[in-house]
Scaffold this active site. Structure first.
Site, PDB file in Angstrom:
ATOM      1  N   PHE A  59       0.803  -1.228   0.000  1.00  0.00           N
ATOM      2  CA  PHE A  59       0.000   0.000   0.000  1.00  0.00           C
ATOM      3  C   PHE A  59       0.837   1.279   0.000  1.00  0.00           C
ATOM      4  O   PHE A  59       0.288   2.386  -0.046  1.00  0.00           O
ATOM      5  CB  PHE A  59      -0.961   0.018   1.204  1.00  0.00           C
ATOM      6  CG  PHE A  59      -0.269  -0.041   2.545  1.00  0.00           C
ATOM      7  CD1 PHE A  59       0.270   1.099   3.125  1.00  0.00           C
ATOM      8  CD2 PHE A  59      -0.172  -1.245   3.232  1.00  0.00           C
ATOM      9  CE1 PHE A  59       0.904   1.046   4.359  1.00  0.00           C
ATOM     10  CE2 PHE A  59       0.452  -1.315   4.476  1.00  0.00           C
ATOM     11  CZ  PHE A  59       0.989  -0.167   5.035  1.00  0.00           C
ATOM     12  N   ARG A  87      -5.069   7.219  20.106  1.00  0.00           N
ATOM     13  CA  ARG A  87      -5.407   6.032  19.309  1.00  0.00           C
ATOM     14  C   ARG A  87      -6.843   5.577  19.602  1.00  0.00           C
ATOM     15  O   ARG A  87      -7.562   5.161  18.700  1.00  0.00           O
ATOM     16  CB  ARG A  87      -4.388   4.926  19.529  1.00  0.00           C
ATOM     17  CG  ARG A  87      -3.000   5.382  18.992  1.00  0.00           C
ATOM     18  CD  ARG A  87      -1.995   4.311  18.845  1.00  0.00           C
ATOM     19  NE  ARG A  87      -2.332   3.332  17.836  1.00  0.00           N
ATOM     20  CZ  ARG A  87      -2.183   3.488  16.517  1.00  0.00           C
ATOM     21  NH1 ARG A  87      -1.724   4.624  16.035  1.00  0.00           N
ATOM     22  NH2 ARG A  87      -2.499   2.512  15.683  1.00  0.00           N
ATOM     23  N   THR A  93      -8.255   1.385  12.177  1.00  0.00           N
ATOM     24  CA  THR A  93      -7.755   1.882  10.890  1.00  0.00           C
ATOM     25  C   THR A  93      -8.837   1.829   9.822  1.00  0.00           C
ATOM     26  O   THR A  93      -8.978   2.757   9.025  1.00  0.00           O
ATOM     27  CB  THR A  93      -6.530   1.050  10.445  1.00  0.00           C
ATOM     28  OG1 THR A  93      -5.543   1.119  11.481  1.00  0.00           O
ATOM     29  CG2 THR A  93      -5.934   1.585   9.161  1.00  0.00           C
ATOM     30  N   HIS A 117      -3.930  10.178  11.347  1.00  0.00           N
ATOM     31  CA  HIS A 117      -2.771   9.342  11.685  1.00  0.00           C
ATOM     32  C   HIS A 117      -2.402   9.677  13.122  1.00  0.00           C
ATOM     33  O   HIS A 117      -2.494  10.829  13.538  1.00  0.00           O
ATOM     34  CB  HIS A 117      -1.577   9.676  10.778  1.00  0.00           C
ATOM     35  CG  HIS A 117      -0.265   9.149  11.294  1.00  0.00           C
ATOM     36  ND1 HIS A 117       0.215   7.910  10.967  1.00  0.00           N
ATOM     37  CD2 HIS A 117       0.646   9.692  12.150  1.00  0.00           C
ATOM     38  CE1 HIS A 117       1.378   7.711  11.590  1.00  0.00           C
ATOM     39  NE2 HIS A 117       1.656   8.782  12.310  1.00  0.00           N
TER      40      HIS A 117
END
Length: 141
Positions: A59, A87, A93, A117
């Site tokens: 990716f 997080r 994700t 991110h």
């Protein structure tokens, strides 16, 4: 828990949706302080350098293309357990797997265009913060 710093990036998809303020509110409401912030349009070289850890992954090329597709908002977050807290706020994700109420569940479109991110560990946080912000540009408050 210790006071930590972590790097956060609001990616091009979320910047284009004009949700920077909504994401900042989530950071602050969770007790995180924004101690450095700037908007930048990454060059290909900078995106490749920042994500070099993923260079061998399939990716990588698409990730770099996406990250240079528009401006990003980069910030340093500070607070108790900042890395894990950020997080948790981001969510999984893949936004389809992210818990309702997380940034990715609310603002991301896909596993590639996933809004944000965040550093994953103290060591990577230190490297990532230094990549975007020399120490003189980070202000504890």
């Amino acid at each position: 828990m210790a006071i930590e710093r972590t790097l956060s990036i609001i990616k091009p998809d979320a910047v284009a949706k004009n949700v920077i303020g909504q994401i900042y509110s989530r950071f602050e409401n969770a007790g995180l302080k924004i101690v450095a912030s700037r908007m930048v349009h990454l060059s290909r070289a900078d995106a490749e350098k920042f994500y070099a850890v993923h260079a061998a992954r399939p990716f990588f090329k698409d990730l770099v293309e996406f990250m240079i597709s528009g401006p990003v908002q980069v910030q340093v977050l500070e607070g108790e357990g900042a890395i894990l807290k950020n997080r948790d706020l981001m969510g999984a994700t893949d936004p389809k797997k992210a818990e309702k109420g997380t940034i990715r569940a609310d603002f991301a479109d896909s596993i590639d265009a996933n809004a944000v991110h965040g550093s994953d560990a103290p060591e990577t946080a230190a490297v990532e913060v230094a990549f975007f912000f020399p120490e003189v540009n980070v202000y504890s408050r």
